[in-house]
Write a protein that holds these residues in place. Structure first.
Motif, PDB file in Angstrom:
ATOM      1  N   ASP A  38      40.416  38.832  41.364  1.00  0.00           N
ATOM      2  CA  ASP A  38      40.325  38.827  42.809  1.00  0.00           C
ATOM      3  C   ASP A  38      39.926  37.427  43.272  1.00  0.00           C
ATOM      4  O   ASP A  38      39.833  36.495  42.480  1.00  0.00           O
ATOM      5  CB  ASP A  38      39.320  39.885  43.295  1.00  0.00           C
ATOM      6  N   TYR A  70      37.130  36.212  44.132  1.00  0.00           N
ATOM      7  CA  TYR A  70      35.881  35.695  43.560  1.00  0.00           C
ATOM      8  C   TYR A  70      36.085  35.243  42.115  1.00  0.00           C
ATOM      9  O   TYR A  70      35.530  34.223  41.688  1.00  0.00           O
ATOM     10  CB  TYR A  70      34.802  36.783  43.634  1.00  0.00           C
ATOM     11  N   GLU A  71      36.848  36.014  41.340  1.00  0.00           N
ATOM     12  CA  GLU A  71      37.150  35.621  39.968  1.00  0.00           C
ATOM     13  C   GLU A  71      38.055  34.400  39.904  1.00  0.00           C
ATOM     14  O   GLU A  71      38.091  33.696  38.895  1.00  0.00           O
ATOM     15  CB  GLU A  71      37.812  36.782  39.220  1.00  0.00           C
ATOM     16  N   GLY A 117      37.689  31.665  41.252  1.00  0.00           N
ATOM     17  CA  GLY A 117      36.927  30.431  41.093  1.00  0.00           C
ATOM     18  C   GLY A 117      36.832  30.013  39.639  1.00  0.00           C
ATOM     19  O   GLY A 117      36.929  28.820  39.303  1.00  0.00           O
ATOM     20  N   LYS A 170      40.390  27.583  44.984  1.00  0.00           N
ATOM     21  CA  LYS A 170      40.653  28.951  44.539  1.00  0.00           C
ATOM     22  C   LYS A 170      41.447  29.752  45.554  1.00  0.00           C
ATOM     23  O   LYS A 170      42.344  30.532  45.181  1.00  0.00           O
ATOM     24  CB  LYS A 170      39.345  29.665  44.214  1.00  0.00           C
ATOM     25  N   THR A 171      41.176  29.594  46.827  1.00  0.00           N
ATOM     26  CA  THR A 171      41.939  30.348  47.832  1.00  0.00           C
ATOM     27  C   THR A 171      43.399  29.921  47.889  1.00  0.00           C
ATOM     28  O   THR A 171      44.295  30.776  47.902  1.00  0.00           O
ATOM     29  CB  THR A 171      41.275  30.219  49.211  1.00  0.00           C
ATOM     30  N   ASP A 213      37.269  30.272  53.607  1.00  0.00           N
ATOM     31  CA  ASP A 213      36.582  30.500  52.339  1.00  0.00           C
ATOM     32  C   ASP A 213      35.330  29.631  52.241  1.00  0.00           C
ATOM     33  O   ASP A 213      34.296  30.068  51.732  1.00  0.00           O
ATOM     34  CB  ASP A 213      37.533  30.204  51.181  1.00  0.00           C
ATOM     35  N   ASP A 271      32.684  31.250  54.338  1.00  0.00           N
ATOM     36  CA  ASP A 271      32.189  32.512  53.769  1.00  0.00           C
ATOM     37  C   ASP A 271      31.334  32.314  52.527  1.00  0.00           C
ATOM     38  O   ASP A 271      30.448  33.144  52.257  1.00  0.00           O
ATOM     39  CB  ASP A 271      33.369  33.429  53.424  1.00  0.00           C
ATOM     40  N   THR A 272      31.562  31.249  51.770  1.00  0.00           N
ATOM     41  CA  THR A 272      30.934  31.157  50.451  1.00  0.00           C
ATOM     42  C   THR A 272      30.033  29.958  50.243  1.00  0.00           C
ATOM     43  O   THR A 272      29.265  29.946  49.279  1.00  0.00           O
ATOM     44  CB  THR A 272      32.024  31.141  49.359  1.00  0.00           C
TER      45      THR A 272
END
Length: 530
Positions: free
Chosen positions: A124, A126-127, A129, A142-143, A203, A206-207
């Motif tokens: 997904d 998160y993974e 990354g 990553k996005t 992203d 958000d992170t």
């Protein structure tokens, strides 16, 4: 111009070259000459005698007064072209210089191993990354990687689909700039537009640990993202095309700055593009001018900036479409928040290359690419009127013009070009003289030796924009803090014995400005973003 007949008759190689060139340029020759050339070539082929062994070559044919070109001798030119193609190595690599030492299969093997550690071999967002780091890319790629492998549709990326995507990427794109464009751009596009950056920046919002306080205020995520996008295009898009190419990415520091985001937890330390403090300053300045809070400001609103320091004539030029795009500006005389970002940075940092281009476009009234003397006089007239209204005797235009020409030292007399202004390194003084009265008077009162020292100083120092944003942010936070304490009716915080740590001060300031922006943005939720 006519070619001598004797030289054409006696030199068969010259005749052959002319005929070869004529055949290669049939698409531009007149129809009559093409017909004559074609009939001559057919005649030559039909009348050519069969060569028998031992028969000597016929003598060169004689021609009439109007010579006709002979059939081409392509083998001579082919030899020359082949030699040139061998001697000149390839020097243009639009997708980056290929690295012969790189082992793509080894990289793909590591990616496959990383996917095996993930449940069902489906990653997904998160993974992703972890996968980005295995690929040797910064974390915040990553996005784009997730979306390029089709993760947006299904919510996850399988090992097979990602490896197929990454294999194709490695075979066609050989440097970071080319890969980044391919991942982020729309299909079949070799450039990036503004909306292409939205998923990546969302992203980051958000992170990133430095923006965690924004989770409680999602109503102005889009404002922050818009600000960052405009700052990216302001700095990177040197062509003003609205389309960022791989070449522009390579010449900028954007990818390096993006990579710093995973190393620096305090996003305000990254002053280029992503600083939250800079966003807060820009948005608050816009909010002060946007009296009806519809996310647009009029010409009258913009004239109020900095107590009407800018002249009306330069503001008219801004709204004429010289530096702003879109039908909204020309038709309705309204400036969007995105255009205001460009204005504010250009106004507060006139040493920046984009700022120099910004104001040059505004002052170039006739659009001929040079600032003529009548254009300078046009803008200085209003400065004189404003100084006379303040009781200040203005310098006559002729004397001022001599000063400005000595300052800029243009290559051509009577014409100031963009190259001249960039070369002289005094463009900020030049521009303020003609349309910013407050800064012009400040320059007049300043020690000229200090000005020369600034020009000669090549040491890395904060830009004019960085200094302005830092000062304004401190002022705004102090005002918000004082207002909050006044509403609480207590000033006990000012009497604490132990000073607060910088992190505590930063967290407190972030909470204050977040609540302040939340109140402002709460009134704008119904307004459509541009």
């Amino acid at each position: 111009m006519m070619i001598k007949e004797t030289s054409l008759r006696r030199d068969p190689d010259l005749r052959g070259e002319l005929a070869f060139l004529a055949r290669g340029c049939d698409f531009v020759l007149p129809s009559r000459f093409k017909k004559r050339l074609k009939s001559f070539q057919q005649t030559q082929i039909q009348s050519k005698p069969e060569k028998k062994p031992g028969t000597p070559l016929p003598p060169p044919a004689t021609f009439a007064s109007s010579p006709q070109p002979l059939s081409p001798v392509p083998h001579v030119n082919n030899v020359v072209n082949a030699t040139l193609s061998i001697n000149i190595p390839r020097f243009y690599f639009p997708e980056g210089l290929p690295d012969a030492c790189s082992n793509h299969e080894q990289t793909l093997s590591r990616i496959e191993t990383a996917f095996m550690d993930i449940e069902d071999q489906k990653a997904d967002i998160y993974e992703m990354g972890k996968i980005a780091k295995v690929c040797g890319c910064p974390l915040y790629w990553k996005t784009p990687m997730f979306r390029a492998a089709g993760g947006e549709r299904t919510g996850f990326v399988s090992a097979q689909s990602f490896i197929a995507m990454w294999r194709k990427l490695l075979s066609n794109h050989h440097d970071d700039a080319s890969k980044f464009i391919c991942l982020l751009a729309k299909p079949s596009c070799s450039y990036l537009e503004q909306d292409d950056f939205i998923p990546l920046l969302q992203d980051v919002v958000d992170t990133h640990p430095g923006l965690t306080f924004l989770k409680d205020a999602p109503e102005f995520h889009s404002r922050y993202i818009t600000t960052v996008i405009q700052r990216i295009f302001y700095t990177v898009n040197r062509s003003w095309s609205g389309k960022i190419t791989a070449t522009e990415i390579r010449k900028s520091n954007f990818l390096q700055t993006l990579a710093l985001l995973e190393e620096e937890e305090d996003i305000n330390q990254i002053t280029d593009y992503f600083s939250y403090e800079h966003f807060y300053v820009i948005y608050c300045k816009f909010w002060e001018l946007d009296s009806d809070h519809d996310l647009y400001i009029s010409q009258a609103d913009l004239s109020r900036y900095n107590d009407q320091a800018s002249s009306n004539r330069i503001i008219e030029r801004i709204f004429s479409g010289a530096v702003t795009r879109g039908k909204t500006v020309q038709k309705e005389g309204r400036m969007s928040y995105a255009d205001f970002v460009w204005f504010l940075i250009s106004e507060e940092d006139k040493r920046n290359p984009t700022s120099i281009e910004y104001w040059f476009r505004c002052m170039d009234v006739d659009g001929d690419g040079v600032l003529s003397m009548y254009e300078l006089e046009y803008f200085y007239e209003e400065q004189c009127e404003r100084m006379e209204a303040m009781g200040i005797e203005p310098l006559p235009f002729h004397d001022l013009l001599c000063q400005m020409l000595d300052l800029v030292k243009p290559a051509n007399d009577g014409k100031i070009t963009l190259r001249d202004l960039k070369r002289c390194r005094m463009a900020h003084i030049f521009y303020d003289t003609f349309f910013n009265l407050e800064k012009y008077l400040d320059h007049e009162q300043r020690d000229p030796f200090a000005v020369q020292k600034d020009v000669e100083n090549d040491s890395p120092e904060p830009s004019d924009w960085d200094r302005f944003a830092a000062e304004e942010y401190e002022t705004l936070v102090a005002e918000e803090s004082a207002q909050a304490q006044f509403q609480e009716g207590s000033f006990e915080d000012y009497e604490t014995e132990e000073p607060a740590s910088p992190s505590e001060i930063g967290n407190k300031g972030n909470k204050i400005v977040t609540s302040s922006l939340s109140e402002k943005c709460g009134k704008l939720q119904s307004v459509d973003e541009e």
